[in-house]
Design a protein around this motif. Structure first.
Motif, PDB file in Angstrom:
ATOM      1  N   ASN A 220       0.817  -1.222   0.000  1.00 60.25           N
ATOM      2  CA  ASN A 220       0.000   0.000   0.000  1.00 60.25           C
ATOM      3  C   ASN A 220       0.845   1.264   0.000  1.00 60.25           C
ATOM      4  O   ASN A 220       0.370   2.334  -0.392  1.00 60.25           O
ATOM      5  CB  ASN A 220      -0.925   0.017   1.222  1.00 60.25           C
ATOM      6  N   ASN A 221       2.089   1.161   0.438  1.00 57.58           N
ATOM      7  CA  ASN A 221       2.967   2.329   0.450  1.00 57.58           C
ATOM      8  C   ASN A 221       3.243   2.845  -0.959  1.00 57.58           C
ATOM      9  O   ASN A 221       3.657   3.998  -1.128  1.00 57.58           O
ATOM     10  CB  ASN A 221       4.294   1.986   1.136  1.00 57.58           C
ATOM     11  N   THR A 222       3.015   1.999  -1.945  1.00 58.94           N
ATOM     12  CA  THR A 222       3.244   2.402  -3.336  1.00 58.94           C
ATOM     13  C   THR A 222       2.427   3.636  -3.692  1.00 58.94           C
ATOM     14  O   THR A 222       2.939   4.598  -4.276  1.00 58.94           O
ATOM     15  CB  THR A 222       2.884   1.244  -4.288  1.00 58.94           C
ATOM     16  N   GLY A 223       1.151   3.617  -3.354  1.00 59.29           N
ATOM     17  CA  GLY A 223       0.286   4.757  -3.658  1.00 59.29           C
ATOM     18  C   GLY A 223       0.721   6.028  -2.958  1.00 59.29           C
ATOM     19  O   GLY A 223       0.637   7.125  -3.526  1.00 59.29           O
ATOM     20  N   ALA A 224       1.208   5.884  -1.726  1.00 58.31           N
ATOM     21  CA  ALA A 224       1.663   7.057  -0.977  1.00 58.31           C
ATOM     22  C   ALA A 224       2.893   7.683  -1.630  1.00 58.31           C
ATOM     23  O   ALA A 224       3.000   8.911  -1.738  1.00 58.31           O
ATOM     24  CB  ALA A 224       1.975   6.661   0.463  1.00 58.31           C
ATOM     25  N   PHE A 225       3.815   6.852  -2.092  1.00 57.70           N
ATOM     26  CA  PHE A 225       5.021   7.370  -2.743  1.00 57.70           C
ATOM     27  C   PHE A 225       4.683   8.086  -4.050  1.00 57.70           C
ATOM     28  O   PHE A 225       5.256   9.133  -4.362  1.00 57.70           O
ATOM     29  CB  PHE A 225       6.005   6.228  -3.014  1.00 57.70           C
ATOM     30  N   ILE A 226       3.754   7.513  -4.808  1.00 55.62           N
ATOM     31  CA  ILE A 226       3.367   8.147  -6.074  1.00 55.62           C
ATOM     32  C   ILE A 226       2.779   9.532  -5.820  1.00 55.62           C
ATOM     33  O   ILE A 226       3.024  10.482  -6.571  1.00 55.62           O
ATOM     34  CB  ILE A 226       2.356   7.260  -6.830  1.00 55.62           C
ATOM     35  N   GLY A 227       2.010   9.659  -4.741  1.00 51.71           N
ATOM     36  CA  GLY A 227       1.402  10.944  -4.417  1.00 51.71           C
ATOM     37  C   GLY A 227       2.398  12.005  -3.990  1.00 51.71           C
ATOM     38  O   GLY A 227       2.079  13.203  -4.010  1.00 51.71           O
ATOM     39  N   LEU A 228       3.612  11.594  -3.618  1.00 56.99           N
ATOM     40  CA  LEU A 228       4.619  12.565  -3.196  1.00 56.99           C
ATOM     41  C   LEU A 228       5.186  13.362  -4.367  1.00 56.99           C
ATOM     42  O   LEU A 228       5.582  14.519  -4.202  1.00 56.99           O
ATOM     43  CB  LEU A 228       5.777  11.848  -2.477  1.00 56.99           C
ATOM     44  N   TYR A 229       5.226  12.745  -5.546  1.00 54.20           N
ATOM     45  CA  TYR A 229       5.922  13.391  -6.669  1.00 54.20           C
ATOM     46  C   TYR A 229       5.365  14.768  -7.028  1.00 54.20           C
ATOM     47  O   TYR A 229       6.126  15.739  -7.094  1.00 54.20           O
ATOM     48  CB  TYR A 229       5.919  12.480  -7.899  1.00 54.20           C
ATOM     49  N   PRO A 230       4.052  14.901  -7.277  1.00 52.83           N
ATOM     50  CA  PRO A 230       3.558  16.236  -7.673  1.00 52.83           C
ATOM     51  C   PRO A 230       3.724  17.286  -6.586  1.00 52.83           C
ATOM     52  O   PRO A 230       3.747  18.487  -6.883  1.00 52.83           O
ATOM     53  CB  PRO A 230       2.073  15.986  -7.984  1.00 52.83           C
ATOM     54  N   ALA A 231       3.848  16.853  -5.335  1.00 50.58           N
ATOM     55  CA  ALA A 231       4.037  17.819  -4.248  1.00 50.58           C
ATOM     56  C   ALA A 231       5.494  18.256  -4.129  1.00 50.58           C
ATOM     57  O   ALA A 231       5.787  19.424  -3.850  1.00 50.58           O
ATOM     58  CB  ALA A 231       3.565  17.215  -2.925  1.00 50.58           C
ATOM     59  N   LEU A 232       6.415  17.335  -4.361  1.00 53.70           N
ATOM     60  CA  LEU A 232       7.834  17.640  -4.171  1.00 53.70           C
ATOM     61  C   LEU A 232       8.477  18.288  -5.393  1.00 53.70           C
ATOM     62  O   LEU A 232       9.433  19.059  -5.255  1.00 53.70           O
ATOM     63  CB  LEU A 232       8.599  16.353  -3.820  1.00 53.70           C
ATOM     64  N   ASP A 233       7.965  17.993  -6.583  1.00 49.71           N
ATOM     65  CA  ASP A 233       8.607  18.489  -7.807  1.00 49.71           C
ATOM     66  C   ASP A 233       8.706  20.020  -7.845  1.00 49.71           C
ATOM     67  O   ASP A 233       9.786  20.560  -8.101  1.00 49.71           O
ATOM     68  CB  ASP A 233       7.863  17.959  -9.030  1.00 49.71           C
ATOM     69  N   PRO A 234       7.618  20.767  -7.592  1.00 53.93           N
ATOM     70  CA  PRO A 234       7.767  22.231  -7.613  1.00 53.93           C
ATOM     71  C   PRO A 234       8.607  22.765  -6.459  1.00 53.93           C
ATOM     72  O   PRO A 234       9.222  23.826  -6.578  1.00 53.93           O
ATOM     73  CB  PRO A 234       6.320  22.737  -7.528  1.00 53.93           C
ATOM     74  N   LEU A 235       8.650  22.029  -5.345  1.00 51.63           N
ATOM     75  CA  LEU A 235       9.452  22.485  -4.210  1.00 51.63           C
ATOM     76  C   LEU A 235      10.935  22.522  -4.557  1.00 51.63           C
ATOM     77  O   LEU A 235      11.681  23.359  -4.033  1.00 51.63           O
ATOM     78  CB  LEU A 235       9.224  21.567  -3.000  1.00 51.63           C
TER      79      LEU A 235
END
Length: 275
Positions: A220-235
């Motif tokens: 289930n951690n897979t979905g959580a990691f995928i959700g991190l990308y759009p948040a971290l990319d602009p940062l």
């Protein structure tokens, strides 16, 4: 998401969970969205490559031409969705394999819930020994091929753009060279980020069960990691590019002034104001 033995499954969780005619196609679309995301990401890096290395080709991203440029992304989304829907549907064997773990971990009945699954190797039963499922290996190779194609595009375009930016540094002014250094670092970090937050988790979810490494509910951690990308990319851009960083944190910017009467250099500070 769950991995058991040499198999994996993705279960629906919503109003159509117990209505398979709708729940299974929606689950396939959910999985297909990942294929669409990585293809769009690859296209994004292709755009960066064109903008940095071949700016005369930017017309491919203008006007109606963008529709044709996006065509590979539509195709990959459709292929991934169809691959999941037609080659990973729920079967009696999969229902039997996942009945205990789904009931124990999620309190759902595998004989009723909407889910998709890949069983690389069927466990032994009273009538059949343990054996590989060749038809279940086909969707595995399709997923891996799409991921390899998109990843190769990202790495190749990223490296080409980074090399071009590095080569141009010798012909720049000091100020432009500093900005180029910041952009170089930003592009490098943004190239690594999807590898860590998207490809590594999903690749592990798909490939480790093939090797017999059981992830269980940790999948289930897979979905959580995928959700991190759009948040971290602009940062990354905000934190690594000085002007962006100063604006966001409302830092003062020092300006140099030369007196027209004395010729002395004076410093004045202007503050970034967020309107």
């Amino acid at each position: 998401m769950f991995c058991k033995g040499r198999s994996l499954t993705v279960c629906s969780d919503g109003p159509f969970t117990l209505y398979r005619p709708v729940g299974v196609p929606l689950t396939a679309l959910y999985c297909g969205c990942f294929g669409g995301c990585i293809s769009l990401l690859a296209l994004h890096f292709y755009y960066r490559y064109i903008a940095v290395c071949k700016p005369d080709k930017l017309y491919h991203f203008e006007g109606k031409r963008i529709i044709y440029t996006l065509l590979p992304c539509y195709i990959i989304f459709a292929v991934w969705t169809g691959n999941v829907y037609f080659l990973m549907p729920p079967t009696e064997e999969k229902e039997r394999i996942y009945y205990d773990v789904l009931m124990e971990n999620y309190n759902v009945d595998s004989y009723k819930v909407s889910f998709i699954s890949m069983v690389y190797k069927s466990p032994a039963t009273e009538t059949e020994p343990e054996h590989w499922n060749l038809m279940q290996l086909l969707p595995f190779f399709i997923c891996c091929s799409i991921m390899d194609l998109c990843l190769s595009t990202i790495v190749w375009c990223g490296l080409k753009a980074l090399t071009q930016m590095k080569n141009c540094g010798a012909h720049m002014s000091k100020k432009t060279k500093e900005l180029n250094r910041q952009l170089f670092l930003t592009l490098g970090m943004q190239t690594l980020l999807p590898l860590i937050t998207m490809y590594l988790p999903v690749g592990s979810f798909i490939f480790l069960p093939f090797l017999g490494i059981e992830l269980g509910a940790n999948a289930n951690n897979t979905g959580a990691f995928i959700g991190l990308y759009p948040a971290l990319d602009p940062l990354i851009a905000i934190l690594l590019i000085k002007d962006f960083r100063n604006y966001v944190f409302c830092r003062k910017k020092t300006l140099m002034k030369v007196s027209t009467t004395t010729g002395n250099t004076e410093k004045s500070a202007s503050t970034f104001h967020v309107s």
